[in-house]
Design an enzyme around this catalytic site. Structure first.
Site, mmCIF file in Angstrom:
data_model
loop_
_atom_site.group_PDB
_atom_site.id
_atom_site.type_symbol
_atom_site.label_atom_id
_atom_site.label_comp_id
_atom_site.label_asym_id
_atom_site.label_seq_id
_atom_site.Cartn_x
_atom_site.Cartn_y
_atom_site.Cartn_z
ATOM 1 N N GLY A 41 0.687 -1.563 -0.018
ATOM 2 C CA GLY A 41 0.007 -0.148 -0.220
ATOM 3 C C GLY A 41 1.155 1.025 -0.040
ATOM 4 N N CYS A 68 4.909 -6.605 2.360
ATOM 5 C CA CYS A 68 4.659 -4.623 2.189
ATOM 6 C C CYS A 68 4.372 -4.262 3.323
ATOM 7 C CB CYS A 68 5.413 -4.608 0.690
ATOM 8 S SG CYS A 68 6.517 -2.945 0.511
ATOM 9 N N TYR A 69 3.656 -3.394 2.614
ATOM 10 C CA TYR A 69 2.655 -2.076 3.875
ATOM 11 C C TYR A 69 2.230 -3.384 4.660
ATOM 12 C CZ TYR A 69 -0.109 0.917 5.807
ATOM 13 O OH TYR A 69 -0.835 1.478 6.561
ATOM 14 N N HIS A 157 7.458 -8.760 -2.674
ATOM 15 C CA HIS A 157 6.241 -9.081 -3.037
ATOM 16 C C HIS A 157 6.195 -10.673 -3.748
ATOM 17 C CE1 HIS A 157 4.801 -4.804 -2.626
ATOM 18 N NE2 HIS A 157 6.440 -4.534 -2.780
ATOM 19 N N GLU A 159 3.951 -11.194 -4.992
ATOM 20 C CA GLU A 159 3.030 -11.986 -6.567
ATOM 21 C C GLU A 159 3.276 -11.651 -8.227
ATOM 22 O OE1 GLU A 159 2.954 -9.544 -4.399
ATOM 23 O OE2 GLU A 159 2.376 -7.214 -4.522
ATOM 24 N N ASP A 214 -14.413 -9.692 -23.542
ATOM 25 C CA ASP A 214 -15.634 -9.397 -22.758
ATOM 26 C C ASP A 214 -17.190 -9.215 -23.195
ATOM 27 O OD1 ASP A 214 -13.389 -9.110 -21.553
ATOM 28 O OD2 ASP A 214 -13.074 -6.684 -21.369
ATOM 29 N N LYS A 353 -9.419 -10.648 -16.112
ATOM 30 C CA LYS A 353 -9.288 -10.879 -17.975
ATOM 31 C C LYS A 353 -8.822 -11.910 -18.421
ATOM 32 C CE LYS A 353 -9.484 -8.584 -21.131
ATOM 33 N NZ LYS A 353 -10.293 -7.385 -22.346
#
Lengths: 497, 497
Positions: A41, A68-69, A157, A159, A214, A353
């Site tokens: 964040g 992290c944050y 991180h 991710e 989409d 997506k």
């Protein structure tokens, strides 16, 4: 934040995002919730207005992972010491002190991670175990058993792809929390269709199709649910890519949908004649869409629903970005005004997506459609800088086709997020057969991105770039210079306007 | 054509260019002329108006080498058969049938060459020896003894770097013709200086210095010849690169020249206010220069000469391109009008650029000056597309500085021909700290070239490009996008205007 959820979902662990301000104890006490991740964040827990989470997060007996944050926040809540000015940025080696810990299953004693922080945890909380340190000597991970609650924190991180074993760490966390990898979007098709069928008892559903994955998947799901009661409308604004309208109609027809194609090319062109300002351009195009759909609704009294291809990130962002300045007035073809008086149906609102692409393939749609790059609602009109003229539109269209062709030939098309050509009013002097010619400058943009929120320019091989440039200057009249966009987002946006 | 002469000169063999229409038998009979090369040229000997050479070329008893078009021409003159529609383009392997021939000394049985032709020699002339064939089966070289005259012809281009052993072939030819490698530009400094001294007996010499290597070397040669009688004028038009005026003054002073610096920044800026057309921009800047120098000449009656840094290619081109359309109105700071009534002195008119760089080093000028990239007379004004505003000028200046800095750091500066940044009026939407900003697009151009007549864009490493982009968007206010120019010359020119 979305990346964390996507990395978990990709591995079958269903994850949802909840803004910190909307956390409710009863929601998290639900037995379907197995674990909690606090994301990264703002730069510092000491920043004014920095987000906090309620203390009861640590009393639910469900494993918590701070990243992290979130890691700083947990350290601080548990009595550790967070300090400022110990910045790490980029690829960083981390030494894992306890490779036997279930969180680090599959990790070696030293692994590469991605860091991006200004603060750090100077002292782990009392009773916590130091699990990893960075090459710069900072705390990279800790674990603490806090009553019934197992708390983990990592500075890096997991991710992002620059932490190669980060995906696995997230799966390790989900598993140690007892989560099951049951999530497969393809398996949900039947239940989505039956939900739609039971919700839409009578009346027709209007869906604006654009040729993108989409809106096409939305239409096909509805076709399965309600068949003939679906009215798919394709507005040809004249800003589509080469052959896109014909191709879209063909794909829809093979899925049993006969779209209503409205040729509004001249009207749209007139609506933005003389307009250079990008916001004004988007606004007028949006108004034209609204007018057309209003007319359709007025003329068809049995239309009761409006289906939109809204995705999960849009759902989260629409509610969760109160402070952010408006970057672009987001124009979604489906983003029609509420005064149409229709009930909104959004069958894709829980999907990312890449999950929608999987749905497309599972629905039997062609691979080319499933992996088509995102395309802005106002189409090529926002890839023409300055006033949209027929000449510039034609340059953008032909040059974009060449860019896509060459990327496909080189096997790169599906590996990038978007790839297109932009043209403006600046000119470059050229020589064609000893004759002076002031031609247009075409800017080629090819980017990689996970979600469109940030993007890096793609290092496409120079020989591919050379081929693109040669083809554009020789096949597209009026172009003397091709340049390749080499700025990330931020500070640039992906599209020029 | 120039490349052939330069490749010979680089190896010490002095070569001059004579347009085919100006060939005179008595000139070529001079004993200082050892051999003749017929260069490449138009696509076909059958083209209307295709250049021919007189038959006596083959009666001088001096070796003749034909290259590409020259090769076709010689084959045809000697009774061979030239045919159309047997195109070869690009890197081509050639098989040498007689590696013992002195022309091919140092060549193996198979070597890479560069081809660029539509016609070919179908049959070598009667009595000629076939020396080499291309991988496509075409004649690549022949030799024929024609009376006293030894005639060679090659289909490929030995002068370009894509024919790695081409340099050596040219030296082989010069040697077998009995030429001596005596040419060293540095050795000519004393004779140039004494020539200038004996020619300029009285009166002063005006030289316009621009900070470039040509005008600086011109000024330094004159300073050595006539000392205080040199008046070096530096007109600051406000379109110089960062720190260029100060640096130029310093360099001249250390060479004993005290230049007169005329601050005309505001006048020039006013002269082109509101002007977008590139030709008009160049014209007005040229007029401003003329006006300033006219004033100087009127105020200093003792000025009798005007020294200019004209190079050999300019000398050849000014007389030898009658049919060519005007590409750009060539603005040379020294290109002052004849109505100034001064006698023109051009001490560099027999030299190529790389030779002038060697002179600069031999004269003790700093390496940074000697290898400074060519810079257009109107300066940054022609690197700003559209109207020149102070904001755009500042962007072009700061961004160009960053490009040069990063290329120097990467050790690439001296290996490229030119490197700079261009800015226009097109804008790209950016995000800076969550805020929308429409910023300028900066186009970075880095090219490789032998002479500026043709150029290829440089494949600079992507990490250098990334650094350049990051620095420009973060250090130069008002820029949101950086793009890299990937079009060769032709069809684009090197400079945008």
């Amino acid at each position: 934040m979305h990346l964390i959820a996507r990395r978990l979902r990709e591995q079958g662990f269903y994850a949802e995002i909840v803004p910190y301000s909307l956390l409710r104890r009863e929601d998290l006490e639900d037995t379907s919730v197995k674990a909690i991740v606090l994301s990264g964040g703002p730069p510092s827990v000491y920043a004014p207005g920095a987000p906090r989470v309620p203390d009861w997060i640590l009393e639910l007996g469900k494993p918590v992972l701070g990243i992290c944050y979130g890691f700083h926040l947990l350290a601080e809540m548990l009595g550790g010491k967070v300090d400022q000015g110990c910045r790490e940025y980029g690829r960083t080696i981390v030494r894992v002190l306890d490779t036997g810990d279930p969180l680090f299953k599959g990790w070696g004693a030293e692994e590469q991670t991605w860091m991006s922080h200004g603060d750090c945890v100077r002292e782990v909380p009392p009773g916590a175990k130091l699990l990893a340190v960075s090459e710069n000597g900072y705390v990279a991970a800790f674990r603490k058993q806090h009553g019934d609650t197992l708390v983990y924190g990592v500075q890096f991180h997991p991710e992002v792809s620059h932490t190669p074993k980060g995906r696995q760490l997230l799966a390790n966390f989900a598993k140690l929390a007892g989560a099951e990898p049951w999530w497969r979007p393809e398996n949900l098709i039947d239940s989505i269709v039956s939900d739609l069928r039971s919700r839409i008892r009578d009346g027709r559903v209007l869906v604006a199709v654009s040729g993108g994955v989409d809106s096409t998947v939305t239409a096909v799901l509805l076709q399965r649910a309600i068949g003939e009661r679906l009215l798919a409308v394709l507005v040809d604004h004249g800003f589509f890519r080469e052959g896109e309208v014909e191709e879209t109609v063909k794909i829809l027809e093979s899925a049993g949908i006969k779209p209503l194609v409205i040729d509004a090319r001249e009207e749209f062109f007139e609506a933005i004649r003389g307009v250079s300002d990008p916001e004004e351009k988007r606004k007028r195009i949006g108004e034209m869409f609204a007018r057309i759909f209003k007319r359709i609704v007025e003329e068809n009294h049995d239309i009761k629903y409006l289906a939109q291809g809204t995705l999960y990130p849009d759902v989260i962002e629409s509610g969760a970005a109160p402070g952010a300045d408006r970057i672009k007035s987001h124009h979604n073809v489906g983003g029609l005004p509420s005064w149409l008086g229709l009930e909104v149906v959004e069958p894709l609102r829980e999907f990312y997506k890449d999950e929608v692409r999987r749905l497309a393939l599972a629905l039997g749609l062609p691979r080319k459609l499933a992996f088509r790059h995102p395309f802005p609602g106002p189409g090529l009109a926002v890839r023409v800088i300055g006033e949209v003229t027929k000449e510039k539109l034609e340059i953008a269209r032909k040059a974009s086709k060449i860019v896509e062709d060459e990327l496909r030939k080189a096997g790169l098309y599906e590996r990038v997020w978007q790839a297109f050509a932009v043209v403006g009013d600046d000119r470059w002097v050229g020589v064609k057969g000893d004759r002076r010619e002031e031609g247009h400058i075409v800017i080629v943009r090819v980017v990689e991105s996970d979600d469109g929120m940030t993007a890096d320019w793609t290092r496409i091989p120079y020989d591919v770039l050379d081929r693109i440039s040669r083809r554009i200057t020789s096949e597209v009249p009026g172009v003397t210079m091709v340049a390749y966009a080499v700025t990330t987002k931020p500070p640039a946006t992906i599209e020029p306007q």
